[in-house]
Design a protein around this motif. Structure first.
Motif, PDB file in Angstrom:
ATOM      1  N   THR A 341      46.384  51.697  22.638  1.00 36.54           N
ATOM      2  CA  THR A 341      45.255  51.461  22.641  1.00 36.54           C
ATOM      3  C   THR A 341      44.439  52.350  21.233  1.00 36.54           C
ATOM      4  N   CYS A 345      42.910  51.251  17.874  1.00 36.18           N
ATOM      5  CA  CYS A 345      41.364  51.859  17.785  1.00 36.18           C
ATOM      6  C   CYS A 345      41.255  52.580  16.646  1.00 36.18           C
ATOM      7  N   VAL A 356      38.383  56.715  23.551  1.00 33.03           N
ATOM      8  CA  VAL A 356      39.467  55.956  24.520  1.00 33.03           C
ATOM      9  C   VAL A 356      39.393  56.985  25.687  1.00 33.03           C
TER      10      VAL A 356
END
Length: 508
Positions: A341, A345, A356
């Protein structure tokens, strides 16, 4: 062609190879020389040993050692019911075991951070592992009249494990860069949930196999000694450089006072450390009390018998085994999802790392709240909430370490890791297990004989954790505000430190 210090020729090396010595240094490339003589068998073995000391192998060994660190820490939690019955202690007395461990851990962390920035790191790591392994083994022979000695032994184990947690991430930080560093740190910090889960499984399984909970403390020391030897032989102590700039070597060392002043002014570091404290508070309390809470829930549902009523047999280990397995799986998922992730991102925003972490913590708090709502009605529902909540909570372990690597210069990282460990434990799991046990005992005073109230009181005490997790999410949002400025300052200062000493001006 590579040459050892005694002038013998090592077979199998190309002209561009470098030889790592056991001290972590590298020999320069040498041309083949007619005066060189063939290596003797013992020298060939040593050469082969040196060739095995790659950065990836070093990161793997350090990650294995971290698994053992956390496995030993939570082995006690896996047999906590038996310890309470054996030593005849209350909830607060049992929580004291983890509190004493963490207090000694956090007090020792800054000391090892100071040593790690100035002396051979792998020697410190190995000595720490040998120390806690020996103390853990000896603690398994303490008799029931000396509970205070058992508590003291956990404090000594905390000192040994503190050396490892403070120093080992900095070696990985010096061996890798950018996304590769994120991946390696993700693997390293996967050891936290993986080792914790294996601690429950090891403690429960060893107790069941031997019919005596003391054997739960006699397995991890053997593995610890093995890890210590692997670190001595296969892990280098790399130069304290910025891996992003391999050509540069940091030639200026700052004082400890200067380091602490700089870290105090580093807003990203301060807020991310406070967020880590919130995570530590929750995980410390959960690690000790969730298996016991779920066991009490089953007693209330009449699907399990109270441990006090089965005093001739070991207490049930089913919940410790299930919770340990869930922790291992959620740790793996959390670290992998967190790394993936964050990499995705980063293509959208440069503040991806703290954002996050913030989102994952805020979402985690929702599912952790639900644990205490559904546990009385459905144990399976409680396990589902634990699975989702832990996965979201574990997303930030490696990312938090990566934030530190971005905003702190290489010569200050061991001190930064150690002081972050100190503050996160001081404000987090140093007190949370004991505090939860104390609140539970206080709520039980009026209804000491009620099994239902024993279950409810522990649940009410654990409800403090979701609120602390939300506070941690807020701290990560604050980190995102200052992350870019602090990262740029660290890069500028690293460039300055890579120049000649006369041109360096260190920010205090």
């Amino acid at each position: 062609m590579c040459v050892e210090s005694d002038g013998c020729e090592i077979e199998g090396c190309s002209s561009s190879d470098e030889v790592h010595t056991l001290s972590g240094s590298m020999s320069t490339t040498l041309k083949s020389n007619p005066d060189l003589h063939p290596c003797k068998p013992g020298q060939k073995f040593r050469a082969a040993l040196l060739r095995c000391r790659s950065p990836t192998a070093a990161a793997g060994i350090l990650s294995f050692g971290n698994v053992l660190n956390y496995m030993d820490r939570y082995t006690v939690a896996g047999v906590l019911l038996d310890i309470q019955r054996h030593f005849k202690v209350s909830d607060s007395g049992a929580g004291l075991l983890q509190t004493v461990f963490i207090c000694s851990f956090m007090v020792a962390a800054p000391i090892f951070g100071y040593l790690g920035d100035r002396f051979n790191r792998k020697v410190i790591l190995s000595c720490g592992i040998f120390f806690w392994s020996a103390v853990t083994l000896l603690s398994s022979f303490i008799t029931k009249e000396y509970y205070w000695v058992f508590v003291l032994s956990r404090g000594l184990v905390g000192i040994g494990e503190s050396s490892y947690s403070s120093i080992s991430p900095t070696i990985i930080g010096d061996l890798f860069t950018n996304n590769s560093r994120t991946i390696m740190l993700s693997v390293f910090y996967l050891a936290i949930p993986l080792g914790s889960g294996l601690g429950y499984i090891l403690g429960s399984s060893a107790k069941e196999a031997a019919g005596d909970w003391h054997w739960a403390l006699r397995v991890s020391p053997v593995l610890g000694m093995t890890a210590g030897m692997l670190i001595l032989f296969f892990v280098p102590d790399p130069n304290r450089v910025s891996a992003d700039k391999p050509a540069g070597r940091l030639r200026t060392r700052t004082s400890w006072v200067c380091d602490m002043k700089a870290l105090g002014k580093n807003r990203s570091y301060v807020f991310s450390s406070l967020a880590s404290a919130a995570v530590s508070f929750a995980t410390g309390a959960f690690g000790i009390w969730i298996p016991q809470y779920l066991f009490r829930a089953q007693v209330v549902q009449n699907t399990a018998q109270s441990c006090a009523q089965t005093s001739e047999q070991p207490c049930s280990s089913k919940d410790s085994l299930i919770f340990g397995a869930i922790t291992c799986v959620t740790g793996l998922l959390g670290v992998v999802i967190g790394a993936a992730t964050t990499r995705f991102c980063r293509q959208k925003t440069e503040r991806a790392d703290p954002l996050v972490c913030a989102v994952s913590m805020l979402c985690s708090a929702i599912f952790i709240c639900l644990i205490f709502v559904v546990a009385k009605m459905s144990i399976i529902g409680a396990y589902i909430c634990i699975f989702i909540g832990e996965t979201l909570l574990f997303l930030n372990w490696a990312i938090t370490a990566d934030i530190l690597m971005y905003v702190v210069i290489p010569t200050r990282r061991a001190t930064a890791v150690a002081f972050q460990s100190f503050t996160s434990h001081l404000l987090g799991d140093a007190g949370s297990p004991y505090l939860i046990g104390l609140i539970s005992d206080a709520l039980q005073e009026s209804y000491a004989t009620s099994l239902l109230w024993q279950f409810l009181s522990l649940g009410y005490a654990l409800m403090l954790c979701p609120f602390v997790i939300v506070l941690g999410g807020m701290f990560f949002l604050a980190t995102a505000l200052f992350f870019l400025d602090d990262r740029d300052k660290a890069e500028t200062q690293t460039n300055q430190l890579s120049r000649s000493p006369s041109s360096v001006k260190v920010t205090k």
